[in-house]
Write a protein that holds these residues in place. Structure first.
Motif, short mmCIF file in Angstrom:
data_model
loop_
_atom_site.label_atom_id
_atom_site.label_comp_id
_atom_site.label_asym_id
_atom_site.label_seq_id
_atom_site.Cartn_x
_atom_site.Cartn_y
_atom_site.Cartn_z
N LEU A 1 0.88 10.72 7.36
CA LEU A 1 -0.69 10.90 7.60
C LEU A 1 -1.37 9.46 7.31
N MET A 2 -0.94 9.52 5.71
CA MET A 2 -1.56 7.58 5.10
C MET A 2 -0.48 7.14 6.34
N ILE B 1 -3.27 6.94 9.54
CA ILE B 1 -4.22 6.93 8.55
C ILE B 1 -3.84 4.98 8.90
N ARG B 2 -3.49 4.44 8.54
CA ARG B 2 -3.22 3.17 8.22
C ARG B 2 -3.17 2.07 9.33
N LEU B 3 -2.12 2.98 10.38
CA LEU B 3 -2.32 2.77 11.67
C LEU B 3 -3.40 2.09 12.47
N VAL B 4 -4.17 2.87 12.28
CA VAL B 4 -6.03 3.48 13.06
C VAL B 4 -6.97 2.52 12.28
N ILE B 5 -6.35 2.06 10.51
CA ILE B 5 -7.39 1.19 10.29
C ILE B 5 -7.23 0.25 11.00
N ARG B 6 -5.82 -0.76 11.02
CA ARG B 6 -5.57 -1.76 11.23
C ARG B 6 -6.20 -2.06 13.58
N GLY B 7 -6.13 -0.55 13.75
CA GLY B 7 -6.07 -1.33 15.11
C GLY B 7 -7.40 -1.23 15.15
N TRP B 8 -8.59 -0.39 14.76
CA TRP B 8 -10.40 -0.77 14.29
C TRP B 8 -10.19 -1.84 14.22
N GLN B 9 -9.40 -2.68 13.16
CA GLN B 9 -9.83 -3.98 13.37
C GLN B 9 -9.15 -4.92 14.18
N ARG B 10 -8.30 -4.53 14.56
CA ARG B 10 -7.91 -6.01 15.37
C ARG B 10 -9.04 -6.19 16.14
N ARG B 11 -9.20 -4.70 17.03
CA ARG B 11 -9.99 -4.50 18.18
C ARG B 11 -11.55 -4.61 17.88
N ALA C 1 13.03 10.22 -1.61
CA ALA C 1 11.96 10.46 -3.19
C ALA C 1 12.15 10.33 -4.08
N ALA C 2 13.23 9.91 -4.84
CA ALA C 2 13.85 9.57 -6.03
C ALA C 2 12.91 8.26 -6.78
N ASP C 3 13.10 6.99 -5.56
CA ASP C 3 12.59 6.18 -6.11
C ASP C 3 11.48 5.78 -4.52
N ARG C 4 10.69 5.50 -5.56
CA ARG C 4 9.09 5.31 -4.36
C ARG C 4 8.90 3.83 -3.76
N THR C 5 9.75 2.88 -4.54
CA THR C 5 9.60 1.13 -4.00
C THR C 5 10.71 1.04 -3.31
N ILE C 6 11.96 2.26 -3.30
CA ILE C 6 13.27 2.03 -2.06
C ILE C 6 12.47 2.54 -1.31
N GLU C 7 11.44 4.10 -1.24
CA GLU C 7 10.90 4.82 0.01
C GLU C 7 9.54 3.57 0.73
N ARG C 8 9.39 3.07 0.01
CA ARG C 8 8.18 2.44 0.28
C ARG C 8 9.12 1.07 1.76
N ALA C 9 9.93 0.56 0.62
CA ALA C 9 11.19 -0.46 1.85
C ALA C 9 11.24 0.22 2.72
N TRP C 10 11.95 1.68 2.73
CA TRP C 10 12.64 2.44 4.14
C TRP C 10 11.22 1.78 5.31
N TYR C 11 9.93 2.39 4.81
CA TYR C 11 8.49 2.67 5.57
C TYR C 11 8.72 1.12 6.13
#
Length: 171
Positions: free
Chosen positions: A4-5, A8-18, A143-153
């Motif tokens: 979901l996050m 939401i981030r993609l939608v906000i970036r789209g609004w900003q770009r437009r 899920a065990a490491d948030r830094t690696i999870e963020r890097a994965w996404y």
């Protein structure tokens, strides 16, 4: 499937770009009393005659719910979503104007997981991720490491954008 996050981030970036694109067009149209200021292009220059909603395409490409069919409107660059059950009832979504957005295959997802684990430096987390055979165990290990999870996404989204750009080059 995007969280979901992420959506939401993609939608906000789209609004900003437009909004930025609209502002640039406004400045260009209304700067006739002098030399028009240099306006940075908001989309990559190519043979396409439409501006692409990259964020929408990314979400459509990564959607693995099986419930929606996603189409790119080549006139406006927008993404049209239809429930798979409504697909036959919408004959107006025909090529060349509407192009079905490809979906990521299971093999591509597996390759992304393998490439991500290989891209990590030598660490216990890399060893755990490299041993994960299915998506569920991979997600649990992330899920065990948030830094690696963020890097994965970030890694996965970059790979998705590259695949989308390759697909867009076909027309």
């Amino acid at each position: 499937m995007p969280t979901l996050m992420q959506k939401i981030r993609l939608v906000i970036r789209g609004w900003q770009r437009r909004r930025e694109q609209s502002d640039n067009e406004f400045v260009t149209r209304n700067a006739s009393w002098g030399a028009a200021p240099a306006v940075a292009p908001t989309a990559r220059t190519s043979s396409r005659t439409f501006v692409v909603d990259t964020e929408g395409l990314t979400v459509a490409y990564l959607d693995d719910s099986g419930q929606l069919a996603h189409f790119l409107d080549t006139d406006s660059g927008d993404i049209v979503d239809l429930r798979v059950t409504d697909l036959r009832a919408s004959p107006h979504l025909q090529e060349p104007r509407y192009r079905r957005v490809p979906s990521r295959s299971e093999a591509a997802e597996h390759e992304d997981r393998r490439a991500f684990a290989a891209s990590l430096g030598t660490s216990p987390a890399r060893d755990v991720l490299a041993r994960c055979v299915d998506a569920e165990s991979f997600r649990r290990a992330l899920a065990a490491d948030r830094t690696i999870e963020r890097a994965w996404y970030i890694f996965r989204n970059d790979r998705a954008i590259a695949a989308i750009e390759a697909w867009l080059e076909t027309f």
